[in-house]
Design a protein around this motif. Structure first.
Motif, short mmCIF file in Angstrom:
data_model
loop_
_atom_site.label_atom_id
_atom_site.label_comp_id
_atom_site.label_asym_id
_atom_site.label_seq_id
_atom_site.Cartn_x
_atom_site.Cartn_y
_atom_site.Cartn_z
N VAL A 179 0.85 -1.19 0.00
CA VAL A 179 0.00 0.00 0.00
C VAL A 179 0.88 1.24 0.00
O VAL A 179 2.10 1.15 0.17
CB VAL A 179 -0.90 0.02 1.26
CG1 VAL A 179 -1.92 -1.10 1.22
CG2 VAL A 179 -0.05 -0.09 2.53
N PRO A 180 0.29 2.43 -0.14
CA PRO A 180 1.07 3.67 0.06
C PRO A 180 1.38 3.84 1.55
O PRO A 180 0.50 4.10 2.35
CB PRO A 180 0.13 4.77 -0.44
CG PRO A 180 -0.93 4.07 -1.23
CD PRO A 180 -1.07 2.72 -0.60
N ARG A 181 2.64 3.65 1.90
CA ARG A 181 3.06 3.75 3.31
C ARG A 181 3.08 5.22 3.75
O ARG A 181 2.74 6.13 2.99
CB ARG A 181 4.44 3.12 3.47
CG ARG A 181 4.52 1.64 3.05
CD ARG A 181 3.97 0.71 4.10
NE ARG A 181 4.18 -0.69 3.75
CZ ARG A 181 5.22 -1.44 4.12
NH1 ARG A 181 6.19 -0.89 4.84
NH2 ARG A 181 5.29 -2.71 3.78
N ARG A 221 3.83 -4.11 -4.37
CA ARG A 221 4.47 -4.15 -3.06
C ARG A 221 4.31 -2.78 -2.42
O ARG A 221 3.52 -1.96 -2.87
CB ARG A 221 5.94 -4.57 -3.16
CG ARG A 221 6.12 -6.07 -3.39
CD ARG A 221 7.49 -6.59 -3.05
NE ARG A 221 7.69 -6.74 -1.61
CZ ARG A 221 8.76 -7.28 -1.07
NH1 ARG A 221 9.74 -7.73 -1.83
NH2 ARG A 221 8.88 -7.38 0.24
N LYS A 222 5.08 -2.49 -1.39
CA LYS A 222 4.94 -1.21 -0.69
C LYS A 222 5.34 -0.06 -1.60
O LYS A 222 6.13 -0.21 -2.53
CB LYS A 222 5.79 -1.21 0.57
CG LYS A 222 7.27 -1.47 0.35
CD LYS A 222 7.97 -1.68 1.69
CE LYS A 222 9.41 -2.14 1.49
NZ LYS A 222 10.07 -2.48 2.76
N PHE A 223 4.80 1.11 -1.29
CA PHE A 223 5.04 2.32 -2.08
C PHE A 223 5.38 3.43 -1.11
O PHE A 223 4.59 3.78 -0.23
CB PHE A 223 3.79 2.68 -2.88
CG PHE A 223 3.96 3.87 -3.78
CD1 PHE A 223 4.53 3.74 -5.03
CD2 PHE A 223 3.53 5.14 -3.38
CE1 PHE A 223 4.68 4.83 -5.88
CE2 PHE A 223 3.67 6.23 -4.21
CZ PHE A 223 4.25 6.08 -5.47
N LYS A 224 6.59 4.00 -1.26
CA LYS A 224 7.10 4.99 -0.31
C LYS A 224 7.14 6.37 -0.94
O LYS A 224 7.62 6.54 -2.07
CB LYS A 224 8.48 4.58 0.18
CG LYS A 224 8.48 3.29 0.97
CD LYS A 224 9.86 2.94 1.49
CE LYS A 224 9.84 1.68 2.35
NZ LYS A 224 11.18 1.36 2.90
N ASN A 240 13.20 6.80 -2.28
CA ASN A 240 11.77 6.58 -2.21
C ASN A 240 11.20 6.27 -3.59
O ASN A 240 11.80 6.60 -4.61
CB ASN A 240 11.07 7.80 -1.62
CG ASN A 240 11.21 7.86 -0.11
OD1 ASN A 240 10.34 7.40 0.62
ND2 ASN A 240 12.32 8.41 0.37
N ASP A 241 10.01 5.66 -3.62
CA ASP A 241 9.37 5.36 -4.90
C ASP A 241 8.98 6.64 -5.63
O ASP A 241 9.12 6.73 -6.85
CB ASP A 241 8.13 4.49 -4.66
CG ASP A 241 8.49 3.12 -4.12
OD1 ASP A 241 8.99 2.29 -4.89
OD2 ASP A 241 8.30 2.89 -2.91
N ILE A 242 8.47 7.61 -4.91
CA ILE A 242 8.21 8.94 -5.46
C ILE A 242 8.67 9.97 -4.45
O ILE A 242 8.44 9.82 -3.25
CB ILE A 242 6.71 9.16 -5.79
CG1 ILE A 242 6.50 10.57 -6.36
CG2 ILE A 242 5.82 8.91 -4.59
CD1 ILE A 242 5.08 10.85 -6.84
#
Length: 577
Positions: A179-181, A221-224, A240-242
């Protein structure tokens, strides 16, 4: 002239035909391969959205206790609500990789309290402290993602804990899971004198609109996420992912530079700039576009390839930007400038004047280790000095905000007395440690106690070594396994936990050493990963000896103005062994 054939002249026999290449296996990208689950994890998520487990926790599991929990929920969907089973005490690191999860886990949970942007009121801090005292055996650790983690949580107490958290505006929603962490945010948002822009509205909009949205609760998977408007670039944006980093566009004014595809773990990759400028009003929709690309195009077949960094590695920034603009936004983003090199440290330790004339004080807990009792004492301390709020940071630090000028010295002294150092040594200031074998089922070695003891020993030794020239800063990151929760590849000295031969036929806790990594800072304009040297491993017991030895080598071999990272990348192997 004879026609060329595939028959070798020397033998006259036909060369066997090459076998056809097997068709490439699908990556499990929803927009290309369809949404049919290709592994057990994806099947669990397809069967029932992780957010739905909350009702079962409240109505079934909290009533029936640990033994009533469905294993699929326990080892999967519980994460969507910030819950992991913690490690059973007494299981040594040598058994981490040989036991099944149910053999490693205790009947208690780690609970992660989500703190977007690191913003806390003293009321919220006091609530977390009371929960720690009442339900978590007085445990509390601040993480390097601005959360606070509790341990020893019994499933029967979870509904009451949620009730108390939500009564003061906190929660554990999507603190773990695919999820969006938590959204990292500048700890000095809205208060810093040199801020480019305040990211608080963007963080709040993303949180209110999208966190807990079932449409975004099944990612590969996780999204940071990380957002900062401060020139110190204080949210570790490269991993980070974004990330959205504050810049000033020559035509459009303040806004954000967009970075995508960073991540560490066992395969480190630094994020890349898309070269796109994001205005304040478009921040949330651009964030939604990037996370939607991950949902729709991210790789789901192999879980170890399911982070956004792997898609970014294959696409590159130009294609990623094109897909974002054409398929998800419906408009082109302006080109924009890159962030300038930071001019101040991003950990914000020490005493600093706010733009309103009051002060904030950055304090350093020991390796992120706190307690519920300490949180309650800290809330009292802040309120005595007229403050109602504080911040956590991505460097396991705490910032006391809004301290009147007349109270600064007294407040700093009281923080120091609580063990929250406001002028820490070079060793304590930069020390970061993950949870380690004390509670984590993946860990191989102890981290918190090892780091705390090593820092204390190094402080004692170097207090007597005035002739040794220390670097301006030194990040020391200690991780209990290869997964890099403590960011070992981006530390001056990064330590990856593993078991080493003890010389007597057994094993002892130790670390593989990474040297010279770092993120954008006052000492370096761009991030870089650390080097590893063949055979460079130290036991936990030898850690202070090694750090002492390598710093003496730095002192003897570096040139004026050279950072530890610069020196360690050019140093000969024998100088760092």
């Amino acid at each position: 002239m004879t026609q060329a054939t595939d028959t070798p002249a020397s033998t006259g026999t036909a060369r066997p035909a090459r076998p056809a290449r097997p068709a490439a296996k699908p990556h499990g990208q929803w927009k290309i391969d369809g949404p049919a689950p290709l592994n057990a994890n994806e099947a669990v998520k397809a069967d029932d959205n992780g957010l739905n487990v909350r009702e079962r926790i409240e109505t079934i599991y909290a009533q029936g206790g640990f033994d009533s929990i469905d294993p699929t929920d326990l080892h999967g969907r519980f994460r969507w609500w910030g819950l992991y089973t913690q490690r059973k005490p007494g299981i040594d690191g040598g058994r981490t990789a040989t036991l099944e999860p149910h053999e490693l886990e205790d009947r208690y949970f780690m609970m992660r309290v989500r703190i977007d942007g690191g913003t806390l009121s003293t009321e919220q801090l006091r609530t977390i402290g009371e929960i720690s005292r009442d339900f978590a055996r007085d445990t509390a650790d601040v993480t390097d993602r601005q959360n606070i983690q509790l341990h020893w949580v019994d499933i029967v107490d979870v509904p009451e804990i949620w009730r108390r958290l939500e009564a003061v505006g906190l929660d554990t929603t999507e603190a773990c899971g695919d999820v969006p962490r938590v959204i990292l945010g500048s700890p000095v948002a809205g208060i810093a004198k040199d801020e480019i822009l305040d990211p608080t509205p963007a963080i709040q909009e993303i949180r209110e609109r999208f966190i807990g949205d079932p449409e975004l609760a099944n990612l590969p998977r996780k999204f940071k996420t990380a957002i900062t408007g401060h020139p110190s670039q204080d949210v570790v944006h490269e991993i980070n992912d974004i990330s959205l980093v504050g810049v000033i566009h020559p035509e459009h004014g303040p806004g954000y530079d967009l970075w995508v595809g960073g991540g560490l773990s066992t395969s480190a990759r630094l994020a890349e700039r898309l070269g796109a400028f994001v205005s304040e009003e478009r921040t949330a929709e651009v964030w939604l576009g990037v996370v939607s690309i991950f949902r729709d195009y991210g790789y789901r077949r192999l879980r170890n390839k399911a982070r956004l960094k792997y898609l970014m590695n294959d696409w590159g920034p130009a294609r990623f930007r094109e897909v974002l603009e054409t398929e998800y936004l419906g408009y082109a983003l302006p080109d924009g400038p890159a962030p300038e090199k930071p001019t101040s440290p991003g950990d914000h330790v020490g005493i600093h004047e706010q733009k309103d004339g009051r002060y904030y004080i950055g304090a350093s807990p020991n390796a992120g280790r706190l307690s519920g009792t300490l949180l309650l004492e800290l809330a009292d301390l802040l309120e005595r000095h007229g403050s109602k709020r504080l911040r956590t940071t991505p460097h396991q630090k705490l910032l006391a905000l809004d301290i009147p000028a007349a109270s600064v010295k007294a407040a700093a002294a009281e923080l120091d007395a609580l063990g929250l150092a406001t002028a820490p040594s070079i060793f304590r200031r930069s020390a970061i440690a993950c949870t380690g074998i004390e509670f984590c089922k993946l860990a191989i070695v102890d981290t918190k106690d090892t780091t705390i003891a090593a820092v204390a020993e190094l402080e004692t030794r170097f207090a007597q070594k005035s002739a040794v020239r220390l670097p301006p800063s030194l990040s020391l990151h200690v991780n209990g396994c290869p997964n890099s929760c403590a960011r070992i590849q981006t530390a001056d000295i990064g330590l990856k936990g593993q078991l080493l031969p003890d010389g007597n036929g057994g094993q002892t806790p130790g670390f593989q050493v990474h040297l010279g990594g770092g993120l954008a800072s006052t000492e370096r304009g761009e991030a870089g990963l650390g080097r590893t040297v063949r055979g460079l491993k130290v036991t936990a017991e030898e850690l202070p000896d090694y750090v002492e030895r390598v710093l003496e080598s730095y002192s003897a071999g570096s040139v004026e103005g050279e950072s530890f990272a610069q020196w360690s990348h050019r140093a000969a192997d024998e100088d760092v062994l």
